[in-house]
Design a protein around this motif. Structure first.
Motif, PDB file in Angstrom:
ATOM      1  N   HIS A 192       0.875  -1.170   0.000  1.00 39.35           N
ATOM      2  CA  HIS A 192       0.000   0.000   0.000  1.00 39.35           C
ATOM      3  C   HIS A 192       0.910   1.217   0.000  1.00 39.35           C
ATOM      4  O   HIS A 192       1.653   1.458   0.960  1.00 39.35           O
ATOM      5  N   ALA A 193       0.907   1.994  -1.079  1.00 40.14           N
ATOM      6  CA  ALA A 193       1.897   3.045  -1.282  1.00 40.14           C
ATOM      7  C   ALA A 193       2.007   4.036  -0.120  1.00 40.14           C
ATOM      8  O   ALA A 193       3.127   4.343   0.314  1.00 40.14           O
ATOM      9  N   PRO A 194       0.894   4.545   0.417  1.00 40.90           N
ATOM     10  CA  PRO A 194       1.034   5.546   1.488  1.00 40.90           C
ATOM     11  C   PRO A 194       1.675   5.007   2.767  1.00 40.90           C
ATOM     12  O   PRO A 194       2.345   5.739   3.494  1.00 40.90           O
ATOM     13  N   THR A 195       1.456   3.715   3.061  1.00 36.17           N
ATOM     14  CA  THR A 195       1.944   3.157   4.323  1.00 36.17           C
ATOM     15  C   THR A 195       3.131   2.218   4.154  1.00 36.17           C
ATOM     16  O   THR A 195       3.798   1.885   5.137  1.00 36.17           O
ATOM     17  N   ARG A 196       3.387   1.779   2.912  1.00 35.00           N
ATOM     18  CA  ARG A 196       4.432   0.790   2.616  1.00 35.00           C
ATOM     19  C   ARG A 196       4.200  -0.517   3.387  1.00 35.00           C
ATOM     20  O   ARG A 196       5.136  -1.207   3.749  1.00 35.00           O
ATOM     21  N   LYS A 197       2.954  -0.858   3.628  1.00 39.27           N
ATOM     22  CA  LYS A 197       2.622  -2.097   4.324  1.00 39.27           C
ATOM     23  C   LYS A 197       1.953  -3.078   3.363  1.00 39.27           C
ATOM     24  O   LYS A 197       1.239  -2.679   2.451  1.00 39.27           O
ATOM     25  N   VAL A 198       2.190  -4.365   3.604  1.00 38.07           N
ATOM     26  CA  VAL A 198       1.506  -5.419   2.857  1.00 38.07           C
ATOM     27  C   VAL A 198       0.156  -5.675   3.505  1.00 38.07           C
ATOM     28  O   VAL A 198       0.073  -5.845   4.721  1.00 38.07           O
ATOM     29  N   VAL A 199      -0.891  -5.695   2.704  1.00 40.78           N
ATOM     30  CA  VAL A 199      -2.220  -6.045   3.194  1.00 40.78           C
ATOM     31  C   VAL A 199      -2.686  -7.249   2.392  1.00 40.78           C
ATOM     32  O   VAL A 199      -2.729  -7.194   1.157  1.00 40.78           O
ATOM     33  N   GLU A 237       3.310   0.737 -10.817  1.00 44.05           N
ATOM     34  CA  GLU A 237       4.407   1.465 -10.184  1.00 44.05           C
ATOM     35  C   GLU A 237       5.297   0.442  -9.485  1.00 44.05           C
ATOM     36  O   GLU A 237       4.849  -0.248  -8.564  1.00 44.05           O
ATOM     37  N   VAL A 238       6.529   0.348  -9.924  1.00 43.87           N
ATOM     38  CA  VAL A 238       7.425  -0.715  -9.453  1.00 43.87           C
ATOM     39  C   VAL A 238       8.720  -0.112  -8.913  1.00 43.87           C
ATOM     40  O   VAL A 238       9.339   0.723  -9.555  1.00 43.87           O
ATOM     41  N   GLU A 239       9.102  -0.561  -7.732  1.00 42.09           N
ATOM     42  CA  GLU A 239      10.410  -0.243  -7.175  1.00 42.09           C
ATOM     43  C   GLU A 239      11.238  -1.525  -7.181  1.00 42.09           C
ATOM     44  O   GLU A 239      10.715  -2.612  -6.930  1.00 42.09           O
ATOM     45  N   VAL A 240      12.519  -1.387  -7.437  1.00 42.18           N
ATOM     46  CA  VAL A 240      13.362  -2.564  -7.673  1.00 42.18           C
ATOM     47  C   VAL A 240      14.541  -2.603  -6.726  1.00 42.18           C
ATOM     48  O   VAL A 240      15.173  -1.576  -6.455  1.00 42.18           O
ATOM     49  N   GLN A 241      14.821  -3.802  -6.238  1.00 39.52           N
ATOM     50  CA  GLN A 241      16.069  -4.044  -5.520  1.00 39.52           C
ATOM     51  C   GLN A 241      16.821  -5.129  -6.284  1.00 39.52           C
ATOM     52  O   GLN A 241      16.497  -6.309  -6.184  1.00 39.52           O
ATOM     53  N   ASP A 253       8.911  -4.419  -5.632  1.00 38.80           N
ATOM     54  CA  ASP A 253       7.759  -3.925  -4.873  1.00 38.80           C
ATOM     55  C   ASP A 253       6.824  -3.215  -5.828  1.00 38.80           C
ATOM     56  O   ASP A 253       7.226  -2.278  -6.535  1.00 38.80           O
ATOM     57  N   VAL A 254       5.586  -3.687  -5.903  1.00 37.19           N
ATOM     58  CA  VAL A 254       4.556  -3.028  -6.705  1.00 37.19           C
ATOM     59  C   VAL A 254       3.714  -2.186  -5.741  1.00 37.19           C
ATOM     60  O   VAL A 254       3.175  -2.715  -4.765  1.00 37.19           O
ATOM     61  N   LEU A 255       3.621  -0.906  -6.000  1.00 38.72           N
ATOM     62  CA  LEU A 255       2.937   0.029  -5.100  1.00 38.72           C
ATOM     63  C   LEU A 255       1.518   0.283  -5.588  1.00 38.72           C
ATOM     64  O   LEU A 255       1.294   0.561  -6.771  1.00 38.72           O
ATOM     65  N   VAL A 256       0.585   0.195  -4.669  1.00 32.13           N
ATOM     66  CA  VAL A 256      -0.831   0.364  -4.979  1.00 32.13           C
ATOM     67  C   VAL A 256      -1.407   1.404  -4.042  1.00 32.13           C
ATOM     68  O   VAL A 256      -1.179   1.332  -2.818  1.00 32.13           O
ATOM     69  N   ASN A 257      -2.130   2.348  -4.582  1.00 32.23           N
ATOM     70  CA  ASN A 257      -2.716   3.406  -3.748  1.00 32.23           C
ATOM     71  C   ASN A 257      -4.057   3.012  -3.160  1.00 32.23           C
ATOM     72  O   ASN A 257      -4.364   3.333  -2.011  1.00 32.23           O
ATOM     73  N   GLU A 258      -4.880   2.311  -3.933  1.00 29.56           N
ATOM     74  CA  GLU A 258      -6.216   1.955  -3.480  1.00 29.56           C
ATOM     75  C   GLU A 258      -6.228   0.527  -2.957  1.00 29.56           C
ATOM     76  O   GLU A 258      -5.677  -0.379  -3.557  1.00 29.56           O
ATOM     77  N   VAL A 259      -6.863   0.353  -1.816  1.00 25.59           N
ATOM     78  CA  VAL A 259      -6.994  -0.974  -1.231  1.00 25.59           C
ATOM     79  C   VAL A 259      -8.305  -1.573  -1.732  1.00 25.59           C
ATOM     80  O   VAL A 259      -9.385  -1.171  -1.287  1.00 25.59           O
ATOM     81  N   HIS A 260      -8.203  -2.515  -2.669  1.00 28.09           N
ATOM     82  CA  HIS A 260      -9.422  -3.142  -3.210  1.00 28.09           C
ATOM     83  C   HIS A 260      -9.086  -4.517  -3.742  1.00 28.09           C
ATOM     84  O   HIS A 260      -7.938  -4.904  -3.791  1.00 28.09           O
TER      85      HIS A 260
END
Length: 260
Positions: A192-199, A237-241, A253-260
């Protein structure tokens, strides 16, 4: 490209057609290991029901799943892509893909399983209940049971292409890419992009959408770097290590803004 998926806890009912043919499943190197789990699981569930429920980690409300496991050899089998349900598979929605995308799915998707080890979505299996976390009285922990046969079967299935690993942690212990295979493997977290947490819920749904997007687009990235570029082109939106050393998987890491 080989895409590794977790199964779903919930499954559609078995079919009414031909029963399971163990030797017809993909990855024939897993056949004997599959037979061993199948035999013990069926025997366990045909015996003391309370013991079976405890071993399988089933709640009282899921007691009926035990009877399902006693009929694994006689129930009608359906393609694994129809058996597995749940959030990821709802988002993937294999049935609605066009013909070409379905062919790509049959070649590239591999679903891990406590009972079968791993199957392709076209492999015909009955509905069952047996997670990778189960420890059978005779065979022991299933994650450990699968490691040896998987060690040869999975690199062969991966060939020389990209491995996209979308498995949940419960299933990663059965096979961990090593050496040059690991170097062309990409693991994915959905945050979840705003929190950087996995849901959990939208993590699964987004992984299903990612696979669907790749299949529908006919994408065939050859390595993790091409995968990143492809996902970005598809609107993710992808961040890479990148790996710090050879023989280590890429972490995406794929970042998602909306939780759905």
């Amino acid at each position: 490209m080989l895409v590794l998926l977790p199964p779903s806890e919930g499954k559609a009912p078995s079919g009414r057609g031909t029963a399971l043919k163990l030797e017809s499943l993909s990855l024939p190197g897993l056949t004997e290991a599959r037979r061993a789990v199948l035999d013990e699981l069926a025997e366990l569930c045909a015996g003391d029901e309370e013991k079976a429920r405890e071993v399988l980690g089933l709640s009282e409300g899921l007691r009926g799943e035990i009877a399902k496991n006693t009929q694994l050899r006689t129930s009608g089998a359906r393609p694994a892509g129809e058996i597995y349900t749940g959030v990821l598979y709802d988002a993937l929605d294999l049935a609605s893909l066009d013909t070409a995308a379905k062919r790509r799915a049959s070649r590239s998707l591999l679903v891990f399983s406590g009972l079968w080890g791993a199957v392709r979505v076209t492999d015909r299996i009955p509905s069952y209940r047996c997670s990778m976390g189960v420890k059978l009285p005779g065979l022991g922990a299933l994650g450990a049971h699968w490691r040896t046969p998987m060690a040869s079967a999975l690199p062969e299935a991966a060939g020389d292409g990209l491995v996209l690993d979308l498995r949940s942690s419960a299933y990663t212990g059965a096979w961990k890419p090593k050496g040059e295979v690991a170097g062309r493997t990409a693991t994915v977290r959905v945050l979840h992009a705003p929190t950087r947490k996995v849901v959990s819920h939208f993590n699964k749904a987004t992984k299903g959408r990612i696979v669907r997007s790749l299949l529908a687009a006919g994408a065939a990235p050859a390595d993790p770097a091409e995968l990143v570029a492809t996902l970005r082109d598809l609107g993710y939106e992808v961040e890479v290590q990148a790996p710090a050393r050879a023989g280590t998987a890429w972490a995406l890491d794929v970042l998602v803004n909306e939780v759905h």
